[in-house]
Structures are given as structure tokens and as C-alpha cells.
Design a protein around this motif. Sequence first.
Motif: not given
Length: 334
Positions: A111-115, A233-235, A262-268, A278-291
Motif C-alpha cells: 500500500a505504501f509503495a502504491l502511495l 489520491f486513493i489507494i 488499486l490492487d483489488v477490484f469489484s470483478e477479478e 486505459s487510465m494513465k492516472n491509475v496504478l494497477l497491481t493484480p491482487h498481489f499486495a500479499y505476494f
Amino acid sequence: MSKNVKPFVVKTDANMDMLRHVQEELDTVARSFTTPDDSESTLIEHVPDADVLVTCYAPVTRKIIEAGGNLKGIVMWGVGYDHIDLVAAGKHGIPVVNCPNYGSQTVADHAFALLLNLARRVGELDREMRQSEWLWPHRKYMGTDVHGKTIGIIGLGKTGAAMAQRCVGFGMEILVHDPYVGKIPEDLKRAGFASLENIFDKSDFISVHCNLTCETENIIDASLLARLKPSAFIINVARGRVIEEPALIEALKNSRIAGAGLDVFSEEPLPADHPFLSMKNVLLTPHFAYFTREADIRLDKECLQAIKNILAGNPLPSLVDISNQAMPANDIFT
């Protein structure tokens, strides 16, 4: 069952290779089987003889629970349990146990890395530099300081508290919302409780760390997002459905907030045509925060201990409070 036959553990999510670090020790106390897929029909086929069901992402529906006539417990290989029909489990007297201790520091790191990546636009700068070979300090690339900024932390459990500790180290002001925590820990002297409205009015960063329950689903809605500063920003490393996703998409699309990590999504998994991609102002990871390697080993050990406790009839320290946290029945609980 004969006294000489070991208990039977059924594992879902074959691709996760759950309990591989402790498989030899598991074999000393139980037989185990991994289902070939996670469909409801497959789990219904294999769960009747199971003493313990271990799951990660596979939906554990009412029908699956009803088919598990021998089940002594369900173990979540991880923390979140929103894919398990807690109402059905409670009705049939089946305890649900999660593993809340293995990854608090690990998820907070992510989370802090995303921040930091959002604040200093690291992902964007990396992409642009690879395309252009070099960049000059144009204002469009300008980042923002973290020191002295205000962060709102939604949920002060183990992971939320670990995130707050990192924010203390960076000299941030901390606002917290968690109706189930009565006192700020001693090591978080810069933190104070606030209402959600106050947090969204004042924060430069929002970090979400609460479980998904009937109380928290879509708790961050369009009205709260509208209160954020345009520079905020929201994380989210908790659960996607804690945030009203269409409202977040609109806020990002129209630059009403600066960005999201965002590491989590309504649909995964995230659909291939999802607007976030396609949003440049969004940083994405695929539910890997624990990994991480270390967390993976700790998770297997914690999960194995939960299995042993269930089979031995021992107290269950991480028993999920079904009465308080059950999600309402939805489309996966059929």
C-alpha cells in the motif's frame, strides 16, 4: 469413518498451490486433495467426505456448504472471506477461520509503495522515459511531497495500523475511521479518529484497509469521492467492492481526483475492456499486495495451524464472527 483413517482436507484453487511449504507436515495429520477446478458442481462432488475445506478465491456457496455433511470447518487461505456464504456456514454450525496474521506488514508495504509511486509518478516516468530515452523536468511530470501531508486510513486492523506506522515514519498526519476500534495504539501518536466525511474533506491520500462486509460494501460512494481534493489520491488493497467502482471511474476520468493505486477490484480478474486499464492516472497491481516469498511461507504455516486446531477441536483464535460480518446473499451464493 474408521479410527485408522486420517481426516480429509479438500483444497480449492489449484493454481495457488496452497500449503506447498507445509505439505509434508499436513500429510502427517490428514489426507488432502486439490479439486481440478472451482466450479460449484466440482466442489459439491468432492466436499461430502471433507473434514476441512481450504479455499482462497473459489466461491463457497450455500449448496457447497450443504453438501459438506462432514465438514468441521472452512479455512480461508488468506484474510478476506467475502466469497464464503457465512450465513449458510452459520446455519449449519460450520466455523469459518481466516489467516489474519501472516501478511499485515507485507500488505502495508505494498500500500505504501502504491502511495509513493503515485506521489512521485514513478510508473508514468518509467513508461515515458523508455519511450523518449530522456525527460526534462516539465511541470506535467511534477510529483508531490508525502511529508506533512494528511492520510485518511479506513480500517485500523492489523494492516491499517501497519500502514499508519509507515506514515508516521514519513511525517504524515493521520486520520482514522474504524467504528470497531476504541483507542489509537500508543505508537501512532500522530493519528486521530475522524468521521468519513471529515477524512475525505481533509485528506491528501486515502488508504483502504477494511474487510468487505454488509456494512462496508460501497461505503466509499460518489458523495464521499466528491469531497476529495482534486489533488488527492486513493489507494485500495482491501476489497474492490468497498469502493463504488463506477463512481471512482467517473472521478478519475473527469480528473476530480488526481489518481488511484488499486490492487483489488469489484470483478477479478479485471475484464480486458475495463476502463482502469486505459487510465494513465491509475496504478494497477493484480491482487498481489500479499505476494512475497516470506509471506507465502507464513500463510501456509498459519493455515496449517488452523486446520490442526479444527481437527483437534481446539480453540480457533481467528474464528470469523459470522453474526456481525456476514454479507447479504448475492449472485455467487446460490
